[in-house]
Motif scaffolding. Sequence first.
Motif, PDB file in Angstrom:
ATOM      1  N   THR A  18       0.843  -1.197   0.000  1.00 44.47           N
ATOM      2  CA  THR A  18       0.000   0.000   0.000  1.00 44.47           C
ATOM      3  C   THR A  18       0.874   1.242   0.000  1.00 44.47           C
ATOM      4  O   THR A  18       1.929   1.272   0.661  1.00 44.47           O
ATOM      5  CB  THR A  18      -0.914   0.003   1.240  1.00 44.47           C
ATOM      6  N   THR A  60     -14.100   6.261  -2.511  1.00 44.37           N
ATOM      7  CA  THR A  60     -13.328   5.045  -2.796  1.00 44.37           C
ATOM      8  C   THR A  60     -13.697   4.553  -4.188  1.00 44.37           C
ATOM      9  O   THR A  60     -14.849   4.695  -4.624  1.00 44.37           O
ATOM     10  CB  THR A  60     -13.616   3.919  -1.775  1.00 44.37           C
ATOM     11  N   ASN A  62     -12.602   0.997  -5.878  1.00 40.16           N
ATOM     12  CA  ASN A  62     -11.860  -0.269  -5.871  1.00 40.16           C
ATOM     13  C   ASN A  62     -10.635  -0.167  -4.959  1.00 40.16           C
ATOM     14  O   ASN A  62     -10.772   0.047  -3.761  1.00 40.16           O
ATOM     15  CB  ASN A  62     -11.488  -0.661  -7.300  1.00 40.16           C
ATOM     16  N   ARG A  63      -9.435  -0.264  -5.509  1.00 39.11           N
ATOM     17  CA  ARG A  63      -8.226  -0.235  -4.673  1.00 39.11           C
ATOM     18  C   ARG A  63      -7.772   1.190  -4.321  1.00 39.11           C
ATOM     19  O   ARG A  63      -6.796   1.364  -3.582  1.00 39.11           O
ATOM     20  CB  ARG A  63      -7.088  -0.937  -5.422  1.00 39.11           C
ATOM     21  N   SER A  80      -4.118   0.602  -2.564  1.00 40.49           N
ATOM     22  CA  SER A  80      -3.942  -0.679  -1.884  1.00 40.49           C
ATOM     23  C   SER A  80      -3.610  -1.766  -2.892  1.00 40.49           C
ATOM     24  O   SER A  80      -3.995  -1.662  -4.071  1.00 40.49           O
ATOM     25  CB  SER A  80      -5.220  -1.055  -1.126  1.00 40.49           C
ATOM     26  N   ASP A  81      -2.884  -2.800  -2.424  1.00 42.53           N
ATOM     27  CA  ASP A  81      -2.565  -3.930  -3.299  1.00 42.53           C
ATOM     28  C   ASP A  81      -1.991  -3.434  -4.632  1.00 42.53           C
ATOM     29  O   ASP A  81      -2.489  -3.744  -5.709  1.00 42.53           O
ATOM     30  CB  ASP A  81      -3.824  -4.771  -3.529  1.00 42.53           C
ATOM     31  N   SER A  82      -0.940  -2.640  -4.548  1.00 41.78           N
ATOM     32  CA  SER A  82      -0.375  -1.991  -5.733  1.00 41.78           C
ATOM     33  C   SER A  82      -0.038  -2.999  -6.831  1.00 41.78           C
ATOM     34  O   SER A  82       0.471  -4.098  -6.554  1.00 41.78           O
ATOM     35  CB  SER A  82       0.886  -1.214  -5.349  1.00 41.78           C
ATOM     36  N   ASP A  86      -0.118   0.303 -11.957  1.00 41.91           N
ATOM     37  CA  ASP A  86      -0.342   1.561 -11.229  1.00 41.91           C
ATOM     38  C   ASP A  86       0.810   2.539 -11.416  1.00 41.91           C
ATOM     39  O   ASP A  86       0.706   3.702 -11.030  1.00 41.91           O
ATOM     40  CB  ASP A  86      -0.527   1.291  -9.734  1.00 41.91           C
TER      41      ASP A  86
END
Lengths: 116, 114
Positions: A18, A60, A62-63, A80-82, A86
Motif C-alpha cells: 500500500t 473510494t 476499488n483499490r 492498496s494492493d499496488s 499503477d
Amino acid sequence: AQTVTQSQPEMSVQEAETVTLSCTYDTSESDYYLFWYKQPPSRQMILVIRQEAYKQQNATENRFSVNFQKAAKSFSLKISDSQLGDAAMYFCAWGGTSSNTGKLIFGQGTTLQVKP
Amino acid sequence: DVKVTQSSRYLVKRTGEKVFLECVQDMDHENMFWYRQDPGLGLRLIYFSYDVKMKEKGDIPEGYSVSREKKERFSLILESASTNQTSMYLCASRTGGARGETQYFGPGTRLLVL
C-alpha cells in the motif's frame, strides 16, 4: 488564488503493498471538488477518483481511496494492493464551483514506481 | 467513450515559426482547455473555451492564442515559437455547466522548438 501542492516528486512501492500520495491545497471557497488523475507513461491522463468538499465520507474506487481532511486542506490518495499497472504520474487537482467553466488547478505531480 | 484527439504526438519546429496544435473531441462538450505540462510544475492552463468563438485566458497565455470555430475543435496557436515554449501540450474537454464533472484529456503533443 487557489494552489495545490504535491510535496513528493517521486514515490516507490513494492507490488501488492500500500502507498499513500500526499496533496495539500489552499482555497477560501467552501464548495469545491478535488480530483486525482493518473498519467501512465506515454498514455492519456485519466480520472482516478473525485471528492466533493461537502461530502464527509471519503471517496473510494476499488483499490483507490482518499483521506479528505477539509479543515487541514489535505487530500491524500491511498493505493492498496499496488499493481505494476499503477506505475504512473499522479496529479492532484482542485476545481471550484462558483463558475461553470470547469477550470482545474493542478499540483506538480508525483511519479509512482511499482517494484515487482 | 469520450475521445479527445490531438493532431500530432511529436512536433519539431524552428524558432520564429507559427505553430498550430489542434484538438478534436467527439462528445459535444462545451468546455475545452489547453494546458502545458512541464517537469516540477504540473499542468498549467493556457486558455480555455466555454463555447464556440468564446475564449478566456488561463494562467500563462503569453505567446499563445486560440481559435474555436466549431464546437468539436479547439486550436492552440504559437504565433512565433520560442525555445521556452518547448513543452508537452495537453488538450482536454468537459461538459459545460456540470458540477464536478471530470475533464477528458488527449494524448498530448510533445513540442520541441529549436
